[in-house]
Design a protein around this motif. Structure first.
Motif, short mmCIF file in Angstrom:
data_model
loop_
_atom_site.label_atom_id
_atom_site.label_comp_id
_atom_site.label_asym_id
_atom_site.label_seq_id
_atom_site.Cartn_x
_atom_site.Cartn_y
_atom_site.Cartn_z
N SER A 18 0.83 -1.20 0.00
CA SER A 18 0.00 0.00 0.00
C SER A 18 0.87 1.25 0.00
CB SER A 18 -0.90 0.02 1.24
OG SER A 18 -0.13 0.30 2.41
N TRP A 23 -4.40 4.00 0.95
CA TRP A 23 -5.48 4.19 -0.02
C TRP A 23 -5.33 3.30 -1.24
CZ3 TRP A 23 -5.66 10.27 -0.20
CH2 TRP A 23 -6.25 10.73 0.97
N THR A 24 -4.09 3.12 -1.71
CA THR A 24 -3.89 2.40 -2.97
C THR A 24 -2.85 1.30 -2.82
OG1 THR A 24 -2.17 3.93 -3.73
CG2 THR A 24 -4.44 4.44 -4.37
N GLN A 127 -6.05 -4.13 -2.62
CA GLN A 127 -6.95 -2.98 -2.85
C GLN A 127 -8.34 -3.26 -2.27
OE1 GLN A 127 -5.81 0.06 -4.29
NE2 GLN A 127 -7.66 0.64 -3.17
N LEU A 130 -7.99 -2.68 1.43
CA LEU A 130 -7.87 -1.25 1.74
C LEU A 130 -9.22 -0.55 1.58
CD1 LEU A 130 -4.50 -0.47 -0.09
CD2 LEU A 130 -4.85 -0.69 2.39
N ASP A 131 -9.95 -0.87 0.52
CA ASP A 131 -11.27 -0.26 0.30
C ASP A 131 -12.22 -0.63 1.45
OD1 ASP A 131 -10.27 0.75 -2.07
OD2 ASP A 131 -11.33 -0.68 -3.36
N ARG A 133 -11.37 -1.33 4.54
CA ARG A 133 -10.94 -0.55 5.70
C ARG A 133 -11.48 0.88 5.64
NH1 ARG A 133 -5.86 -1.15 8.74
NH2 ARG A 133 -5.79 1.09 8.48
N GLN A 134 -11.43 1.49 4.46
CA GLN A 134 -11.91 2.87 4.30
C GLN A 134 -13.42 2.96 4.57
OE1 GLN A 134 -10.28 5.75 3.88
NE2 GLN A 134 -8.40 4.57 4.06
N ARG A 135 -14.17 1.97 4.13
CA ARG A 135 -15.63 1.99 4.34
C ARG A 135 -15.97 1.86 5.81
NH1 ARG A 135 -15.58 -1.15 -0.45
NH2 ARG A 135 -15.73 -3.07 0.74
N ILE A 137 -14.26 3.13 8.29
CA ILE A 137 -13.84 4.33 9.05
C ILE A 137 -14.97 5.35 9.08
CG2 ILE A 137 -12.25 6.28 9.09
CD1 ILE A 137 -10.12 4.40 7.97
#
Length: 137
Positions: A18, A23-24, A127, A130-131, A133-135, A137
């Protein structure tokens, strides 16, 4: 801090890492399975300051687990013991298919696709994680 994603195959291990913002995912390399695979992973962990590992977990399309999943769990335990980092198993269903489709759309030749498919699958695995994890937060 970075997270490393792995696509654990019979002959190779695809590796992605990452960015620092988590993020990416970027493909790093494909490692040939051998006695030195853990040393190569250690170099990447140190170089990129990896703090967590996401390992593709090969579930069957119906959600059941096969022999490959058992080998993956064993490999995750080896990784935890060797590197003392959290290792998360992440559903990898269709990651190789998505990687293959992406490379075909980019008009990458069959010979070149074969060389990078595991690395690209690792990118899709990481990815997805990571996506997710972002959702949360």
């Amino acid at each position: 801090m970075r997270i490393m994603g792995l696509d654990f195959g019979e002959r190779t291990i695809g590796v992605a890492v990452s960015d620092e913002l988590l993020w990416t995912a970027q493909g790093i390399k494909t490692i040939r399975r051998s006695k030195s695979e853990l040393e190569e992973l250690a170099e990447i962990i140190n170089q990129y300051d990896v703090q967590e590992i996401v390992l593709g977990y090969p579930k069957n399309m119906n959600g059941t687990l096969g022999p490959r999943a058992e080998l993956t769990v064993e490999f995750s335990e080896i990784l935890q013991e060797k590197f003392h980092l959290p290792v998360k198993l992440w559903d990898e269903r269709l990651s190789t298919v998505a990687a293959q489709r992406s490379l075909i759309e980019a008009d990458v030749s069959r010979a070149k696709r074969k060389k990078v498919i595991d690395k690209m699958a690792a990118v899709f695995i990481l990815q997805g994680y990571l996506d997710h994890r972002q959702r949360k937060i």
